[in-house]
Design a protein around this motif. Structure first.
Motif, PDB file in Angstrom:
ATOM      1  N   ALA A 322       0.851  -1.187   0.000  1.00  0.00           N
ATOM      2  CA  ALA A 322       0.000   0.000   0.000  1.00  0.00           C
ATOM      3  C   ALA A 322       0.887   1.237   0.000  1.00  0.00           C
ATOM      4  CB  ALA A 322      -0.886  -0.020   1.238  1.00  0.00           C
ATOM      5  N   PRO A 323       0.330   2.358  -0.431  1.00  0.00           N
ATOM      6  CA  PRO A 323       1.158   3.565  -0.517  1.00  0.00           C
ATOM      7  C   PRO A 323       1.536   4.173   0.837  1.00  0.00           C
ATOM      8  CG  PRO A 323      -1.042   3.959  -1.435  1.00  0.00           C
ATOM      9  CD  PRO A 323      -0.986   2.519  -1.073  1.00  0.00           C
ATOM     10  N   THR A 324       0.754   3.942   1.866  1.00  0.00           N
ATOM     11  CA  THR A 324       1.093   4.532   3.166  1.00  0.00           C
ATOM     12  C   THR A 324       0.990   3.481   4.262  1.00  0.00           C
ATOM     13  OG1 THR A 324      -1.188   5.066   3.756  1.00  0.00           O
ATOM     14  CG2 THR A 324       0.013   6.716   2.479  1.00  0.00           C
ATOM     15  N   GLU A 394      16.148  -3.406   0.012  1.00  0.00           N
ATOM     16  CA  GLU A 394      17.100  -4.489  -0.171  1.00  0.00           C
ATOM     17  C   GLU A 394      17.152  -5.452   1.005  1.00  0.00           C
ATOM     18  OE1 GLU A 394      20.956  -3.092  -1.362  1.00  0.00           O
ATOM     19  OE2 GLU A 394      19.990  -2.126  -3.090  1.00  0.00           O
ATOM     20  N   SER A 395      16.907  -4.912   2.199  1.00  0.00           N
ATOM     21  CA  SER A 395      17.030  -5.776   3.375  1.00  0.00           C
ATOM     22  C   SER A 395      15.924  -6.833   3.425  1.00  0.00           C
ATOM     23  CB  SER A 395      16.993  -4.932   4.643  1.00  0.00           C
ATOM     24  OG  SER A 395      15.780  -4.210   4.675  1.00  0.00           O
ATOM     25  N   VAL A 396      14.866  -6.630   2.639  1.00  0.00           N
ATOM     26  CA  VAL A 396      13.775  -7.600   2.659  1.00  0.00           C
ATOM     27  C   VAL A 396      13.995  -8.622   1.550  1.00  0.00           C
ATOM     28  CG1 VAL A 396      11.282  -7.918   2.660  1.00  0.00           C
ATOM     29  CG2 VAL A 396      12.253  -5.735   3.403  1.00  0.00           C
ATOM     30  N   GLU A 397      14.225  -9.853   1.970  1.00  0.00           N
ATOM     31  CA  GLU A 397      14.464 -10.878   0.972  1.00  0.00           C
ATOM     32  C   GLU A 397      13.426 -11.971   1.141  1.00  0.00           C
ATOM     33  OE1 GLU A 397      18.221 -13.429   0.134  1.00  0.00           O
ATOM     34  OE2 GLU A 397      18.808 -11.339   0.517  1.00  0.00           O
ATOM     35  N   PHE A 398      12.748 -12.292   0.049  1.00  0.00           N
ATOM     36  CA  PHE A 398      11.722 -13.324   0.122  1.00  0.00           C
ATOM     37  C   PHE A 398      12.326 -14.673  -0.238  1.00  0.00           C
ATOM     38  CE2 PHE A 398       9.190  -9.555  -0.133  1.00  0.00           C
ATOM     39  CZ  PHE A 398       7.971  -9.870   0.470  1.00  0.00           C
ATOM     40  N   ASN A 399      11.743 -15.705   0.323  1.00  0.00           N
ATOM     41  CA  ASN A 399      12.162 -17.042  -0.076  1.00  0.00           C
ATOM     42  C   ASN A 399      11.734 -17.287  -1.518  1.00  0.00           C
ATOM     43  OD1 ASN A 399      13.032 -19.777   0.157  1.00  0.00           O
ATOM     44  ND2 ASN A 399      10.893 -20.359   0.403  1.00  0.00           N
ATOM     45  N   SER A 400      10.445 -17.061  -1.794  1.00  0.00           N
ATOM     46  CA  SER A 400       9.963 -17.234  -3.161  1.00  0.00           C
ATOM     47  C   SER A 400       8.696 -16.409  -3.367  1.00  0.00           C
ATOM     48  CB  SER A 400       9.675 -18.713  -3.432  1.00  0.00           C
ATOM     49  OG  SER A 400       9.138 -18.835  -4.738  1.00  0.00           O
ATOM     50  N   LEU A 401       8.925 -15.162  -3.742  1.00  0.00           N
ATOM     51  CA  LEU A 401       7.801 -14.253  -3.947  1.00  0.00           C
ATOM     52  C   LEU A 401       7.239 -14.489  -5.338  1.00  0.00           C
ATOM     53  CD1 LEU A 401       6.217 -11.771  -2.919  1.00  0.00           C
ATOM     54  CD2 LEU A 401       8.008 -10.338  -3.918  1.00  0.00           C
ATOM     55  N   SER A 402       5.959 -14.838  -5.425  1.00  0.00           N
ATOM     56  CA  SER A 402       5.444 -15.103  -6.772  1.00  0.00           C
ATOM     57  C   SER A 402       4.224 -14.271  -7.159  1.00  0.00           C
ATOM     58  CB  SER A 402       5.146 -16.593  -6.955  1.00  0.00           C
ATOM     59  OG  SER A 402       3.920 -16.937  -6.362  1.00  0.00           O
ATOM     60  N   VAL A 403       3.543 -13.639  -6.206  1.00  0.00           N
ATOM     61  CA  VAL A 403       2.452 -12.739  -6.582  1.00  0.00           C
ATOM     62  C   VAL A 403       2.570 -11.452  -5.753  1.00  0.00           C
ATOM     63  CG1 VAL A 403      -0.048 -12.336  -6.608  1.00  0.00           C
ATOM     64  CG2 VAL A 403       0.849 -14.574  -7.276  1.00  0.00           C
ATOM     65  N   VAL A 404       2.574 -10.327  -6.451  1.00  0.00           N
ATOM     66  CA  VAL A 404       2.648  -9.045  -5.777  1.00  0.00           C
ATOM     67  C   VAL A 404       1.398  -8.252  -6.126  1.00  0.00           C
ATOM     68  CG1 VAL A 404       3.879  -6.847  -5.655  1.00  0.00           C
ATOM     69  CG2 VAL A 404       5.157  -8.985  -5.785  1.00  0.00           C
ATOM     70  N   VAL A 405       0.729  -7.745  -5.095  1.00  0.00           N
ATOM     71  CA  VAL A 405      -0.430  -6.889  -5.321  1.00  0.00           C
ATOM     72  C   VAL A 405      -0.050  -5.489  -4.857  1.00  0.00           C
ATOM     73  CG1 VAL A 405      -2.820  -6.408  -4.707  1.00  0.00           C
ATOM     74  CG2 VAL A 405      -2.057  -8.782  -4.985  1.00  0.00           C
ATOM     75  N   VAL A 406      -0.255  -4.515  -5.715  1.00  0.00           N
ATOM     76  CA  VAL A 406       0.059  -3.138  -5.368  1.00  0.00           C
ATOM     77  C   VAL A 406      -1.232  -2.339  -5.362  1.00  0.00           C
ATOM     78  CG1 VAL A 406       1.319  -1.080  -6.040  1.00  0.00           C
ATOM     79  CG2 VAL A 406       2.291  -3.314  -6.481  1.00  0.00           C
ATOM     80  N   ASP A 407      -1.471  -1.623  -4.283  1.00  0.00           N
ATOM     81  CA  ASP A 407      -2.662  -0.797  -4.216  1.00  0.00           C
ATOM     82  C   ASP A 407      -2.310   0.591  -4.731  1.00  0.00           C
ATOM     83  OD1 ASP A 407      -5.194  -0.015  -3.702  1.00  0.00           O
ATOM     84  OD2 ASP A 407      -5.003   0.040  -1.526  1.00  0.00           O
ATOM     85  N   GLU A 408      -3.039   1.044  -5.722  1.00  0.00           N
ATOM     86  CA  GLU A 408      -2.861   2.384  -6.288  1.00  0.00           C
ATOM     87  C   GLU A 408      -1.653   2.519  -7.181  1.00  0.00           C
ATOM     88  OE1 GLU A 408      -4.863   4.984  -6.585  1.00  0.00           O
ATOM     89  OE2 GLU A 408      -6.357   3.672  -5.698  1.00  0.00           O
ATOM     90  N   VAL A 563      -5.717  10.872   5.127  1.00  0.00           N
ATOM     91  CA  VAL A 563      -5.185   9.516   5.324  1.00  0.00           C
ATOM     92  C   VAL A 563      -6.276   8.469   5.151  1.00  0.00           C
ATOM     93  CG1 VAL A 563      -3.273  10.141   6.835  1.00  0.00           C
ATOM     94  CG2 VAL A 563      -5.489   9.602   7.836  1.00  0.00           C
ATOM     95  N   ILE A 564      -7.520   8.865   5.300  1.00  0.00           N
ATOM     96  CA  ILE A 564      -8.584   7.860   5.167  1.00  0.00           C
ATOM     97  C   ILE A 564      -9.071   7.718   3.728  1.00  0.00           C
ATOM     98  CG2 ILE A 564      -9.404   8.238   7.519  1.00  0.00           C
ATOM     99  CD1 ILE A 564     -11.886   9.590   6.085  1.00  0.00           C
ATOM    100  N   GLU A 565      -8.348   8.340   2.810  1.00  0.00           N
ATOM    101  CA  GLU A 565      -8.811   8.382   1.430  1.00  0.00           C
ATOM    102  C   GLU A 565      -9.143   7.015   0.845  1.00  0.00           C
ATOM    103  OE1 GLU A 565      -7.077  10.046  -2.782  1.00  0.00           O
ATOM    104  OE2 GLU A 565      -6.157  10.659  -0.919  1.00  0.00           O
ATOM    105  N   VAL A 566      -8.277   6.064   1.052  1.00  0.00           N
ATOM    106  CA  VAL A 566      -8.545   4.738   0.475  1.00  0.00           C
ATOM    107  C   VAL A 566      -8.451   3.652   1.527  1.00  0.00           C
ATOM    108  CG1 VAL A 566      -8.102   4.817  -1.994  1.00  0.00           C
ATOM    109  CG2 VAL A 566      -6.202   4.992  -0.402  1.00  0.00           C
ATOM    110  N   GLY A 567      -9.130   2.584   1.249  1.00  0.00           N
ATOM    111  CA  GLY A 567      -8.889   1.366   2.008  1.00  0.00           C
ATOM    112  C   GLY A 567      -9.676   1.211   3.291  1.00  0.00           C
TER     113      GLY A 567
END
Ligand code: ADP
Ligand code: MG
Length: 711
Positions: A322-324, A394-408, A563-567
């Protein structure tokens, strides 16, 4: 080399090669993005003075709107009472004279020097028996003749006058003439669409023999701009299809089935269609690039969750960004409820399953907490991770990231996209990407700015929603009546949001104003009620606490910044008050309004305007009052704003469309898209059209890398 000049070649000739463009002029031109002959030839006139339609001063009727072309005879300037400047110019042509008066434009005195030829457009009135124009549109023509005189956007500060540009353009055209300008468009396409040649178009846009010729020139040049964009999109799409590797998933399975069975309601047809689209995408060995577009409340979260669960079910991980931070928390809480108790197949365990693990990664964790979470993410113990774009650090490393959902979508830029690719696995396979947006995208934009994504649309709201009534509240009396209604609604057991305006580009100032408003309302209009406060500057724990209390009904009203704009999703909230609503854009107001109307209770939205909204702001408020249809509003927004802002949101691409308008040129967008599909059916098809292939190659290399080059 005597072949006709291509755009690439024109773009390689520096403007300083033209007579009269020395170092100083060159720098001034660079200030308006004109560095090459190509830039100059596509620096189009802003308007034209049609001298065939000009009226002699003596024949001009009082009350008519006309253009006169006249010489400045004299100029005077004085101050009126109150100190406001008033400039009066006497102008005359062969037939007579009149005066032009300018209020509050002191600089006109310098502009309208005696002897200058000017075109003035405006309404003729009569003052003390003399003809006069008040605040006319003025174009300086210099000594230019011709029936239709182009007026270029000029730069007072840089000291470039419209006739300077006209003369450089004329010189450039003259010097191009011996070789001519190449036309890479296949002639059958040109004839079919009734387009003139490029050379003709470039001549006629700068020096039109008639307004009809100008229109034909515009059509051709608009088509060229849009075709270039479409061909780049097409090429990228085909390249992606041919070369990018993704992870093929089995879409159906126990986890997804269990999730579906727990829902208290059936999916809407639109949700079902979107899920099928996603299943097809993630089932292939190519990464998904899909935009999930749906009005507020259309149920995007469930669809996104389905995608994430498919990843988990196949032994991979999902991320929801999410953006925020506030939104990430919101998503986390919503998703946590929906997923609680679900089990993931795990053959290594007794019973063959383990609980699904959901994590929220945010700032404000202790170092230990954060380290533990990063380990869970890296080992795959965390199945779904919710967070902001910091998930791509960079510090966040996934074992096997296969689906990413981005809001906005529009807050997810190239940089993030590139990092997402780096998060691809060591075997070079990229995660599937689903972008959710509640911002309805006008059709033209969907085919251009967003043209690199596949689109699923949720065009239907879940059943049982009662439409929101919207009222534009003008004046203190109306505001008083509004607060009475708000209190009544709260007393009947519902809840209300009160949104405070953005004061400045500063979060801390906004927070202050929200705090003040909160105190004012709690002591005044909402006295005796339980009023909470939410803004970006509060500590995460406080924000979460406030939201939890609001959600649980322990607060009657929530005073908040955007801040309550979305979600945020609290079905019992049925009132939305937006203060200083004239300072918000249509899209933002529509988003805010979408926080209510999330249940079968009737909901109200009050848009409170400040004293003196601008005419455009009034149009916006009227549009919101008249419609709750996000698509209709988006089209209206585009009309009111022009497409500039659309691109600004994506921080990109504006210079690609110098003439074409996404608000007006739907037909040409469509035509360009059809032609692009037709010309390029598979990768490499453009080879048969070397002129066009070269042009696209040049175009793709010179453009803003933030545009269309995200894949
Ligand atoms: P969006 O994110 O598109 O604004 P949400 O996904 O937040 O919408 O859903 C809005 C509300 O509607 C949520 O309370 C959600 O549980 C509910 N909802 C979603 N799909 C359906 C459905 N098919 N039937 C009934 N309610 C639904
Ligand atoms: Mg949502």
């Amino acid at each position: 080399m005597n072949s006709p000049l291509t755009l690439r070649e024109l773009d390689a000739i520096d403007v300083s090669r033209l007579n009269g463009v020395g170092a100083q002029r060159r720098a001034a031109l660079a200030g308006v993005d004109v560095e090459t002959v190509f830039d100059l030839l596509t620096y189009y006139p802003r308007r034209y003075v049609d001298r065939t339609a000009q009226a002699p001063i003596s024949g001009a009727a009082v009350g008519a709107e006309i253009t006169v072309v006249a010489e400045v005879l004299s100029v005077t300037s004085r101050r009126m009472r109150g100190g406001r400047p008033l400039v009066t110019a006497e102008v005359g042509d062969a037939s007579g004279s009149m005066s032009a008066v300018f209020f509050n434009q002191a600089w006109r005195e310098r502009q309208l020097t005696e002897g200058r030829t000017v075109a003035m457009f405006g309404k003729v009135d009569s003052y003390r028996g003399r003809k006069q124009m008040t605040n006319p549109v003025v174009d300086l023509l210099g000594d230019r003749t011709g029936k239709i005189v182009p007026v270029y956007p000029q730069s007072e500060t840089a000291g470039i006058a419209t006739w300077d540009i006209a003369s450089w353009v004329a010189e450039a055209r003259r010097r191009c003439a011996p070789r001519g300008i190449a036309d890479p468009l296949p002639s059958d396409v040109r004839t079919r669409l009734g387009l003139i040649t490029r050379a003709q178009a470039l001549d006629d846009i700068h020096e039109p023999p008639s307004m009809a010729a100008r229109a034909a020139a515009r059509n051709r040049l608009v088509f060229d701009e849009l075709l270039r964009v479409q061909l780049v999109l097409r090429g990228q799409r085909l390249a992606r299809e041919a070369h990018e590797l993704g992870i093929a998933h089995e879409p159906s399975g126990l986890l997804v089935t269990a999730f579906g069975e727990r829902l208290a309601f059936g999916l809407t047809d639109a949700q079902q269609r979107a899920i099928t689209d996603i299943d097809v995408d993630v089932g292939r060995g190519r990464p998904m690039h899909r935009l999930l577009q749906g009005d507020v409340g259309s149920g995007k979260t469930l669809v996104a969750l389905h995608g994430l669960l498919v990843a988990v079910q196949n032994g991979h991980q999902g991320a929801l960004m999410a953006p925020t931070e506030v939104l990430a928390e919101q998503h986390y809480l919503a998703v946590r409820d929906l997923l609680s108790g679900l089990a993931v197949p795990d053959p290594s365990r007794l019973g063959g399953t383990r609980p699904l693990t959901l994590r929220l990664l945010r700032g404000g964790h202790s170092a230990t907490e954060r380290r533990e979470m990063l380990v869970e993410i890296a080992t795959g113990a965390a199945d779904i991770v919710v967070g902001t774009h910091a998930l791509l650090e960079e510090s966040v490393e996934f074992n096997s990231l296969s689906v990413v959902v981005v809001d906005e979508q529009h807050r997810f830029g190239v940089a993030q996209r590139a990092r997402l690719r780096e998060h691809g696995r060591s075997d070079g396979r990229m995660p599937h990407l689903l972008v959710m947006t509640a911002t309805p995208i006008p059709r033209t934009a969907a085919m251009t700015v967003y043209g690199d994504l596949d689109v699923s649309v949720l065009d239907e709201l879940p059943p049982g929603r009662t439409p929101i009534t919207t009222e534009w509240v003008r004046g203190p009396l109306a505001a008083e009546a509004m607060w009475t209604e708000v209190r009544a609604e709260i007393e009947s057991g519902h809840q209300a949001y009160v949104v405070c305006p953005l004061i400045a580009e500063s979060e801390s100032l906004d927070a202050r104003s929200a705090e003040q408003m909160h105190d004012e309302l709690a002591a005044g209009a909402l006295a005796g009620l339980r009023v909470g406060l939410l803004h970006g500057r509060l500590a995460s724990a406080d924000k979460e606490d406030t939201m939890t209390r609001f959600r649980a009904g322990a607060l009657d009203a929530l005073v908040a910044t955007t801040v309550i704009e979305v979600g945020i999703d609290v079905p019992n909230a049925t009132v939305m008050v937006v203060l200083s609503a004239d300072r918000f854009g249509i899209a933002q107001l529509h988003q805010l309004r979408g926080r209510v109307g999330r249940s079968s209770h009737a909901s109200h939205c009050f848009l409170v305007s400040d004293e003196d909204p601008t005419p455009i702001a009034e149009e916006r408020l009227a549009a919101l009052e008249a419609s709750t249809d996000g698509f209709a509003l988006a089209e209206r927004d585009l009309e009111l704003r022009g497409e500039g802002t659309l691109f600004d949101e994506r921080q990109s691409g504006r210079s690609d469309l110098k003439l074409a308008s996404l608000a007006r040129d739907l037909e040409w967008v469509q035509a360009a898209r059809d032609v692009a599909m037709d010309l390029v059916k598979s990768e490499g098809d453009l080879v048969a059209l070397p002129g066009l292939a070269d042009e696209i190659d040049w175009f793709a290399s010179r453009r803003d890398p933030d545009f269309l080059q995200r894949s």
